[in-house]
Design a protein around this motif. Structure first.
Motif, PDB file in Angstrom:
ATOM      1  N   GLU A  71      15.334  23.227 -28.160  1.00 11.18           N
ATOM      2  CA  GLU A  71      14.599  23.818 -29.287  1.00 11.18           C
ATOM      3  C   GLU A  71      15.433  23.761 -30.563  1.00 11.18           C
ATOM      4  O   GLU A  71      14.911  23.475 -31.650  1.00 11.18           O
ATOM      5  CB  GLU A  71      14.224  25.267 -28.960  1.00 11.18           C
ATOM      6  CG  GLU A  71      13.288  25.908 -29.970  1.00 11.18           C
ATOM      7  CD  GLU A  71      11.933  25.236 -30.032  1.00 11.18           C
ATOM      8  OE1 GLU A  71      11.327  25.242 -31.122  1.00 11.18           O
ATOM      9  OE2 GLU A  71      11.474  24.697 -28.997  1.00 11.18           O
ATOM     10  N   ILE A  72      16.733  24.009 -30.446  1.00  6.40           N
ATOM     11  CA  ILE A  72      17.621  23.916 -31.609  1.00  6.40           C
ATOM     12  C   ILE A  72      17.654  22.483 -32.129  1.00  6.40           C
ATOM     13  O   ILE A  72      17.565  22.240 -33.341  1.00  6.40           O
ATOM     14  CB  ILE A  72      19.049  24.398 -31.248  1.00  6.40           C
ATOM     15  CG1 ILE A  72      19.025  25.890 -30.914  1.00  6.40           C
ATOM     16  CG2 ILE A  72      20.021  24.102 -32.388  1.00  6.40           C
ATOM     17  CD1 ILE A  72      20.339  26.409 -30.356  1.00  6.40           C
ATOM     18  N   TYR A  73      17.777  21.523 -31.194  1.00  6.88           N
ATOM     19  CA  TYR A  73      17.799  20.112 -31.586  1.00  6.88           C
ATOM     20  C   TYR A  73      16.501  19.731 -32.298  1.00  6.88           C
ATOM     21  O   TYR A  73      16.522  19.071 -33.352  1.00  6.88           O
ATOM     22  CB  TYR A  73      18.004  19.232 -30.340  1.00  6.88           C
ATOM     23  CG  TYR A  73      17.841  17.754 -30.611  1.00  6.88           C
ATOM     24  CD1 TYR A  73      18.907  16.993 -31.095  1.00  6.88           C
ATOM     25  CD2 TYR A  73      16.621  17.114 -30.418  1.00  6.88           C
ATOM     26  CE1 TYR A  73      18.762  15.644 -31.359  1.00  6.88           C
ATOM     27  CE2 TYR A  73      16.465  15.770 -30.678  1.00  6.88           C
ATOM     28  CZ  TYR A  73      17.536  15.036 -31.152  1.00  6.88           C
ATOM     29  OH  TYR A  73      17.379  13.695 -31.421  1.00  6.88           O
ATOM     30  N   ARG A  74      15.364  20.160 -31.764  1.00  7.27           N
ATOM     31  CA  ARG A  74      14.072  19.767 -32.324  1.00  7.27           C
ATOM     32  C   ARG A  74      13.749  20.491 -33.630  1.00  7.27           C
ATOM     33  O   ARG A  74      12.819  20.110 -34.336  1.00  7.27           O
ATOM     34  CB  ARG A  74      12.970  20.005 -31.302  1.00  7.27           C
ATOM     35  CG  ARG A  74      13.129  19.140 -30.060  1.00  7.27           C
ATOM     36  CD  ARG A  74      12.022  19.312 -29.082  1.00  7.27           C
ATOM     37  NE  ARG A  74      10.954  18.349 -29.317  1.00  7.27           N
ATOM     38  CZ  ARG A  74       9.970  18.111 -28.454  1.00  7.27           C
ATOM     39  NH1 ARG A  74       9.925  18.772 -27.316  1.00  7.27           N
ATOM     40  NH2 ARG A  74       9.047  17.244 -28.727  1.00  7.27           N
ATOM     41  N   SER A  75      14.503  21.512 -33.948  1.00  7.13           N
ATOM     42  CA  SER A  75      14.320  22.150 -35.253  1.00  7.13           C
ATOM     43  C   SER A  75      14.861  21.263 -36.374  1.00  7.13           C
ATOM     44  O   SER A  75      14.484  21.425 -37.533  1.00  7.13           O
ATOM     45  CB  SER A  75      15.025  23.507 -35.281  1.00  7.13           C
ATOM     46  OG  SER A  75      16.432  23.356 -35.182  1.00  7.13           O
ATOM     47  N   PHE A  76      15.734  20.310 -36.014  1.00  3.52           N
ATOM     48  CA  PHE A  76      16.276  19.356 -36.991  1.00  3.52           C
ATOM     49  C   PHE A  76      15.652  17.973 -36.851  1.00  3.52           C
ATOM     50  O   PHE A  76      15.572  17.219 -37.821  1.00  3.52           O
ATOM     51  CB  PHE A  76      17.798  19.236 -36.819  1.00  3.52           C
ATOM     52  CG  PHE A  76      18.536  20.503 -37.125  1.00  3.52           C
ATOM     53  CD1 PHE A  76      18.835  20.849 -38.433  1.00  3.52           C
ATOM     54  CD2 PHE A  76      18.918  21.366 -36.107  1.00  3.52           C
ATOM     55  CE1 PHE A  76      19.519  22.024 -38.723  1.00  3.52           C
ATOM     56  CE2 PHE A  76      19.597  22.546 -36.390  1.00  3.52           C
ATOM     57  CZ  PHE A  76      19.904  22.875 -37.699  1.00  3.52           C
ATOM     58  N   HIS A  77      15.243  17.604 -35.647  1.00  2.00           N
ATOM     59  CA  HIS A  77      14.697  16.267 -35.380  1.00  2.00           C
ATOM     60  C   HIS A  77      13.340  16.407 -34.694  1.00  2.00           C
ATOM     61  O   HIS A  77      13.187  17.190 -33.757  1.00  2.00           O
ATOM     62  CB  HIS A  77      15.652  15.478 -34.483  1.00  2.00           C
ATOM     63  CG  HIS A  77      17.066  15.451 -34.985  1.00  2.00           C
ATOM     64  ND1 HIS A  77      17.456  14.661 -36.037  1.00  2.00           N
ATOM     65  CD2 HIS A  77      18.174  16.143 -34.587  1.00  2.00           C
ATOM     66  CE1 HIS A  77      18.756  14.845 -36.271  1.00  2.00           C
ATOM     67  NE2 HIS A  77      19.213  15.742 -35.401  1.00  2.00           N
ATOM     68  N   LYS A  78      12.383  15.613 -35.141  1.00  2.00           N
ATOM     69  CA  LYS A  78      10.992  15.793 -34.693  1.00  2.00           C
ATOM     70  C   LYS A  78      10.558  14.787 -33.620  1.00  2.00           C
ATOM     71  O   LYS A  78       9.377  14.567 -33.414  1.00  2.00           O
ATOM     72  CB  LYS A  78      10.043  15.668 -35.902  1.00  2.00           C
ATOM     73  CG  LYS A  78      10.308  16.678 -37.021  1.00  2.00           C
ATOM     74  CD  LYS A  78      10.099  18.106 -36.555  1.00  2.00           C
ATOM     75  CE  LYS A  78      10.317  19.094 -37.696  1.00  2.00           C
ATOM     76  NZ  LYS A  78      10.179  20.484 -37.261  1.00  2.00           N
ATOM     77  N   GLU A  79      11.501  14.149 -32.944  1.00  2.00           N
ATOM     78  CA  GLU A  79      11.109  13.124 -31.959  1.00  2.00           C
ATOM     79  C   GLU A  79      10.437  13.741 -30.725  1.00  2.00           C
ATOM     80  O   GLU A  79      10.710  14.891 -30.362  1.00  2.00           O
ATOM     81  CB  GLU A  79      12.335  12.332 -31.486  1.00  2.00           C
ATOM     82  CG  GLU A  79      13.029  11.556 -32.581  1.00  2.00           C
ATOM     83  CD  GLU A  79      14.259  12.253 -33.100  1.00  2.00           C
ATOM     84  OE1 GLU A  79      14.941  11.677 -33.959  1.00  2.00           O
ATOM     85  OE2 GLU A  79      14.529  13.379 -32.657  1.00  2.00           O
ATOM     86  N   GLU A  80       9.620  12.926 -30.072  1.00  2.00           N
ATOM     87  CA  GLU A  80       9.007  13.319 -28.798  1.00  2.00           C
ATOM     88  C   GLU A  80      10.069  13.264 -27.689  1.00  2.00           C
ATOM     89  O   GLU A  80      11.100  12.605 -27.821  1.00  2.00           O
ATOM     90  CB  GLU A  80       7.830  12.410 -28.457  1.00  2.00           C
ATOM     91  CG  GLU A  80       6.571  12.679 -29.268  1.00  2.00           C
ATOM     92  CD  GLU A  80       6.587  12.048 -30.647  1.00  2.00           C
ATOM     93  OE1 GLU A  80       5.592  12.185 -31.367  1.00  2.00           O
ATOM     94  OE2 GLU A  80       7.604  11.430 -31.027  1.00  2.00           O
ATOM     95  N   PHE A  81       9.751  13.926 -26.563  1.00  2.00           N
ATOM     96  CA  PHE A  81      10.754  14.115 -25.512  1.00  2.00           C
ATOM     97  C   PHE A  81      11.164  12.783 -24.861  1.00  2.00           C
ATOM     98  O   PHE A  81      12.321  12.614 -24.474  1.00  2.00           O
ATOM     99  CB  PHE A  81      10.213  15.071 -24.446  1.00  2.00           C
ATOM    100  CG  PHE A  81      11.253  15.473 -23.434  1.00  2.00           C
ATOM    101  CD1 PHE A  81      12.359  16.209 -23.812  1.00  2.00           C
ATOM    102  CD2 PHE A  81      11.130  15.095 -22.100  1.00  2.00           C
ATOM    103  CE1 PHE A  81      13.325  16.586 -22.889  1.00  2.00           C
ATOM    104  CE2 PHE A  81      12.088  15.460 -21.168  1.00  2.00           C
ATOM    105  CZ  PHE A  81      13.186  16.201 -21.561  1.00  2.00           C
TER     106      PHE A  81
END
Length: 407
Positions: free
Chosen positions: A75-85
């Motif tokens: 979640e922390i990573y995706r707060s900066f980067h919007k890539e799919e899993f």
């Protein structure tokens, strides 16, 4: 002038030489000569000179320090980067054994171009022509629109499942595609539309779906503000919206030529029907999305059908001069837009990355594996197809004998 323009000229010269070589082996020869060059250019253009790649490089550096299976870290990573899993997993996988971003580009290029090449080898009526149009339609864009093109490559793998009505295999491949980019979800309508028998129902339904998408995305700017969707760059971009107008007129011309030259055959089950559905949605989406930049993301999913549409029309034309005129006009239009039109600005200042021994080793290994895998799978497909034809012939002979004996 972009390096990719000179690669296109190389592919064009080889294509002209292959016109004088007979047999299906020429497809494999062409692939062996072209694919390593495409992978090299796709992998080793300097990321600092290409839009979006610096952002992917940041993602690659950050994901190496992230436990992607820990919900909090993810979640922390995706707060900066919007890539799919799915793309995050690919980044993490490569990051486990190297810190070099160009190695990641090399692996992703092999995956992307390998899947494209296999699908073209398996389905296209003219492999060399399809690869040539891959160069002028999507190759340049795929260098920096990396996630979506990886997704679209897997979308193309679903075409045999659509034709054979294999719903579970279709679902499995589509799941992989969506894990790389959510826009591929729209391709699901093709599976269900393919099963419809009456042409007028197909056109009405697809038209309503495309118009509905246009209406939905016309309100996207409001939703983006209210829900922070992160689509501002698409909404505010002018180039993409204007290019949808060009896409509409080119798509309409290709659709009309495909429809009238191939006539009733376009409604027969098989690749031609899939191409008809895909091309129709592409045209309607381009029309309703002239002023909606984000819809270009959805037209890309259907645009790749042109790899098969143009060779199919060429095959149906009996007059060699008509073939030459049709292919030449399509090639000139797409090449002009790609290398001399507004799109050329994206790769105008690119430079080749000077790689070392490690990068060269990875390039040779990944490229060798890709070539072997593509050709092996293609040869296996040819053998299975040949066996299927023999079995069908034996069944037909047996059935005719039984009818004769009953008489």
């Amino acid at each position: 002038m972009s390096y990719t323009f000179y690669v296109f000229l190389y592919c064009l010269v080889l294509f002209l030489l292959m016109l004088f070589k007979g047999g299906k082996s020429k497809y494999e020869v062409y692939l062996l000569l072209v694919l390593p060059v495409l992978i090299y250019v796709h992998s080793f253009l300097d990321p600092n000179t290409i839009v979006d790649l610096p952002l992917y490089r940041e993602s690659f550096a950050d994901v190496r320090l992230t436990n992607v299976f820990n919900p909090v870290d993810l979640e922390i990573y995706r707060s900066f980067h919007k890539e799919e899993f799915g793309f995050i997993l690919l980044l993490k996988l490569v990051g486990l054994f190297t810190h070099d971003f160009n190695v990641f580009l090399c692996l992703s290029s092999c995956l992307l171009l390998g899947v494209y090449s296999y699908v073209i080898l398996k389905l296209s009526p003219n492999v060399c022509l399809s690869i040539l149009f891959l160069m002028v339609i999507v190759f340049d864009q795929s260098i920096f629109v990396l996630r979506q093109h990886l997704s679209v490559a897997f979308v193309l793998l679903t075409i045999p499942s659509i034709i054979e009505r294999k719903i579970w295999r279709f679902t499995a491949i589509m799941t992989i595609a969506i894990l790389f980019h959510k826009s591929s979800l729209i391709w699901g309508i093709i599976y269900f539309m393919y099963g419809m028998k009456k042409p007028w129902k197909i056109f009405i339904m697809l038209g309503l779906v495309a118009i509905g998408l246009g209406l939905v995305f016309s309100f996207l700017s409001f939703l983006n503000e209210q829900l922070s969707l992160g689509y501002s760059s698409y909404i505010e971009g002018e180039k993409t919206g204007k290019s949808n107008l060009v896409s509409f007129f080119m798509g309409l011309g290709l659709f009309l030529s495909y429809f009238f030259i191939c006539r009733k055959k376009v409604f027969e089950n098989g690749l031609m029907k899939v191409c008809l559905l895909s091309l129709y949605v592409y045209v309607v989406l381009s029309l309703v999305g002239i002023n909606i930049s984000l819809l270009s993301r959805f037209t890309l999913v259907f645009q790749t059908s042109l790899f098969f549409v143009i060779p199919t029309v060429c095959k149906m034309l009996k007059n060699k001069w008509l073939k030459f005129g049709y292919v030449s006009s399509c090639l000139i239009c797409f090449a002009y837009i790609n290398y001399f039109g507004s799109f050329a600005a994206y790769l105008a200042n690119t430079k080749l990355f000077v790689f070392g021994t490690e990068q060269m080793l990875f390039y040779l290994v990944f490229t060798g594996i890709t070539l072997y895998s593509v050709i092996y799978l293609y040869e296996r497909h040819l053998k299975a197809d040949k066996k299927k034809k023999v079995d069908n012939k034996e069944i037909s002979i047996t059935s005719s004998r039984k009818r004769c004996m009953s008489k």
